[in-house]
Write a protein that holds these residues in place. Structure first.
Motif, mmCIF file in Angstrom:
data_model
loop_
_atom_site.group_PDB
_atom_site.id
_atom_site.type_symbol
_atom_site.label_atom_id
_atom_site.label_comp_id
_atom_site.label_asym_id
_atom_site.label_seq_id
_atom_site.Cartn_x
_atom_site.Cartn_y
_atom_site.Cartn_z
ATOM 1 N N ALA A 1 34.710 -1.282 -3.412
ATOM 2 C CA ALA A 1 35.043 0.144 -3.369
ATOM 3 C C ALA A 1 34.141 0.909 -2.416
ATOM 4 O O ALA A 1 34.576 1.877 -1.775
ATOM 5 C CB ALA A 1 34.965 0.739 -4.776
ATOM 6 N N ASP A 2 32.873 0.510 -2.293
ATOM 7 C CA ASP A 2 31.953 1.218 -1.391
ATOM 8 C C ASP A 2 31.838 0.542 -0.032
ATOM 9 O O ASP A 2 30.964 0.900 0.764
ATOM 10 C CB ASP A 2 30.573 1.343 -2.038
ATOM 11 C CG ASP A 2 29.927 -0.011 -2.320
ATOM 12 O OD1 ASP A 2 30.555 -1.050 -2.006
ATOM 13 O OD2 ASP A 2 28.800 -0.032 -2.847
ATOM 14 N N GLN A 3 32.687 -0.454 0.241
ATOM 15 C CA GLN A 3 32.793 -1.147 1.534
ATOM 16 C C GLN A 3 31.563 -1.960 1.901
ATOM 17 O O GLN A 3 31.377 -2.335 3.056
ATOM 18 C CB GLN A 3 33.102 -0.151 2.667
ATOM 19 C CG GLN A 3 34.423 0.568 2.504
ATOM 20 C CD GLN A 3 34.684 1.567 3.601
ATOM 21 O OE1 GLN A 3 34.972 2.731 3.356
ATOM 22 N NE2 GLN A 3 34.564 1.138 4.827
ATOM 23 N N VAL B 1 43.074 -4.317 2.678
ATOM 24 C CA VAL B 1 43.259 -3.145 3.548
ATOM 25 C C VAL B 1 44.122 -2.099 2.856
ATOM 26 O O VAL B 1 44.387 -1.040 3.437
ATOM 27 C CB VAL B 1 43.893 -3.551 4.894
ATOM 28 C CG1 VAL B 1 42.947 -4.444 5.665
ATOM 29 C CG2 VAL B 1 45.237 -4.261 4.680
ATOM 30 N N ASP B 2 44.574 -2.390 1.622
ATOM 31 C CA ASP B 2 45.333 -1.403 0.862
ATOM 32 C C ASP B 2 44.427 -0.794 -0.199
ATOM 33 O O ASP B 2 43.208 -0.743 -0.042
ATOM 34 C CB ASP B 2 46.586 -2.041 0.246
ATOM 35 C CG ASP B 2 46.248 -3.290 -0.571
ATOM 36 O OD1 ASP B 2 45.082 -3.412 -0.999
ATOM 37 O OD2 ASP B 2 47.136 -4.134 -0.756
ATOM 38 N N SER B 3 44.990 -0.376 -1.302
ATOM 39 C CA SER B 3 44.203 0.316 -2.324
ATOM 40 C C SER B 3 43.477 -0.643 -3.265
ATOM 41 O O SER B 3 42.848 -0.211 -4.231
ATOM 42 C CB SER B 3 45.115 1.239 -3.151
ATOM 43 O OG SER B 3 46.168 0.480 -3.753
#
Length: 559
Positions: A112-114, A156-158
């Motif tokens: 979530a935070d990449q 690359v999506d949600s």
């Protein structure tokens, strides 16, 4: 196949006989059970098979910790808090496999935070993913898997997940040419060691110095130590000829596989990723079980069959060779090779005999200028004195380096002479158990042992294999633990490649010793940690050991 089903709390226990129609599928309402469709007289119904009750895993501490390599040989970057699912394996995937599978792992991470996005330079893990080492630790003490991060898959999506795709290094052996010449009178471990020095594959190597590439020797990098990557013992067989069928494309993995098969030895990567080799007596000499397991109470599942591995006809192919006394032409240019001025160029030559068939060369004659090779410029002027020729033999190939010290381009012709190894057609030795063939039909096992050329050794191997496998036997193929308590975790720590275990299974009335030959693990927060262990049965009899037993009284000759 008739099965016995254990059911969870609140589920009525069905009576009568039930038959499983399909494989288990996940139950979305309870990730710790699976639903099996059963037939009964013959009305289908569904019940839940208990894989592990919730009470058995809730409240237990997190069993595994996931670390990234921080610097040198230290693993202090703890990323366990982001772990959503872990799967890893090492050793053999199936009991019948001869070589281990690639030790692979797959870790699903919360992104979530990449922080697991390799191209995000604001991530605290930027530069620490691709190509870095990663380690799984069980119960805070035992390294269970160590390898390389080979790739990162990022949603690359949600989904906001990232998957770390990892390998212990076996895959690297498949892509590195061995580049070895023909070997005479060598043992398997010696040649495997030579092949492994061609590359850094094991994740146990840290800060190795490479000329012009890696660090300051003795300051921040160190000379390669074979023991950091490979642990071995001497093979039992001495192979007169090895490598005469290799060429420049033969990979390190192919070399190792040929030698392990011919020795009938054991090769694997341990949990830390170090390559291990043991000779064919490895299983015989380990005669004490490290633990005892009761399938009914200690495992959540086990696989058993009877008669599957019977082999009552054994055929072994070997290849006698001889060294030719006289040197002969093994390669020559068809048309001149053009090498630019002040240039060096290397070509790979495929060696052949007088009939044009591939041949391995043991030695070569140093090319003599104006006799074996000549060089001219584009005007036909002789510049042979400005050209040097260097040769490195690699089985059925040679790497030939031409160095042109002239400012002019050189057109070179070369005829290479060498001493070859003649390989005769395969000699196939066959043994059988006639009574077993009558009783169960022919069940053939074929072995191709390219490094074996001594027929006595071929016969010994065939007779030993027939004795071990000529009659039907019951065999456990694998069993599975789950981390229901501290005892289960201790057993997971012990059950690594080569561990001898006594196993009791009441339903097939089976009691026998086995060796763990593989490890396969799966973890999620809902299911806990599950470990599955493919098994190899211990020898059906004790084999004679000098000074330890009496031949033909309580033991017999082995191989």
């Amino acid at each position: 196949m008739w099965i016995m089903i254990g059911v969870g709390r609140g589920v009525p226990r069905p009576s009568g006989k039930w038959f499983a129609e399909g494989s288990g599928i996940p139950d979305p309402d309870s990730p710790i059970t699976r639903t099996i469709l059963l037939k009964h007289n013959p009305v289908p119904t569904e019940i839940n098979e208990t894989v592990c009750s919730y009470d058995e895993i809730k409240g237990l501490p997190m069993p595994i910790t996931l670390y990234l390599n921080t610097t040198g040989s230290t693993f202090t970057t703890n990323i366990t808090a982001y772990l959503l699912q872990a799967d890893w394996q090492l050793g053999r995937e199936h009991p019948d496999a001869f070589m281990p599978t690639d030790g692979k792992a797959r870790f699903v991470m919360n992104n979530a935070d990449q922080r697991f996005s390799p191209e995000d330079d604001s991530s605290p893990l930027f530069g620490m993913l691709q190509g870095n080492r990663i380690r799984v630790v069980l119960d805070g003490t035992t390294i269970m898997w160590q390898g390389w991060i080979e790739a990162v898959e990022v949603d690359v999506d949600s989904g906001k997940r990232a998957v770390l795709i990892c390998d212990q290094g076996m895959g690297r052996l498949r892509h590195m040419p061995a580049g070895l010449p023909v070997q005479l009178n060598q043992r398997a471990n010696t040649i495997i060691d030579m092949a492994l020095t061609r590359l850094i594959a094991a994740p146990t190597l840290f800060d190795n110095w490479s000329l012009g590439i890696k660090g300051l020797l003795g300051v921040d990098s160190y000379l390669y130590n074979p023991g950091d990557q490979f642990n071995d013992e001497d093979g039992r067989s001495v192979f007169p000829y090895v490598g005469d069928t290799w060429d420049s494309s033969t990979a390190v993995y192919d070399v190792i596989r040929e030698l392990v098969q011919s020795e009938h030895g054991v090769f694997w990567q341990d949990r830390q990723g170090r390559f291990q080799f043991r000779n064919r007596h490895y299983w015989t000499l380990q005669d004490t079980a490290a633990m005892t397991i009761a399938v009914d109470t200690d495992t959540v599942s086990a696989e058993y069959d009877y008669g599957r591995t019977i082999a009552n006809v054994v055929r072994v192919a070997a290849y006698p060779r001889q060294i030719e006394e006289n040197f002969a032409v093994i390669w020559q240019t068809i048309e001149p090779l053009r090498i630019g001025g002040n240039t060096a160029q290397t070509v790979t030559a495929r060696l052949h005999d007088e009939g044009g068939l591939p041949v391995g060369a043991l030695d070569y004659g140093v090319p003599i200028p104006h006799v074996d090779f000549t060089a001219t410029d584009d005007n036909g002027e002789d510049i042979t004195a400005s050209v040097g020729v260097a040769i490195a033999l690699e089985g059925q190939a040679a790497r030939i380096t031409f160095t042109n010290s002239s400012a002019k381009a050189a057109n070179i012709t070369l005829q290479l002479h060498g001493q070859t190894i003649s390989r005769n057609d395969a000699v196939v030795f066959e043994v059988s158990n006639p009574q077993s063939v009558v009783d169960y039909g022919p069940r053939r096992a074929d072995f191709d042992l390219p490094a074996l050329s001594q027929l006595g050794e071929v016969e010994d191997f065939a007779r030993w294999y027939l004795y071990e496998n000529g009659q039907p036997q019951g065999q456990l193929r694998a069993f599975t633990f789950i981390n229901r308590d501290a005892t289960a975790l201790t057993r997971m720590q012990l059950a690594t490649f080569g561990t001898r275990i006594e196993i009791n299974a009441s339903q097939p009335d089976h009691n026998r010793d086995y060796f763990v030959v593989g490890e396969q693990y799966h973890w999620t927060p809902q299911e806990g940690l599950r470990g599955t262990y493919p098994l190899r049965p211990a020898n059906i009899v004790d084999y004679w050991e000098l000074g330890e037993s009496q031949l033909n009284e309580d033991t017999r000759l082995g191989y």
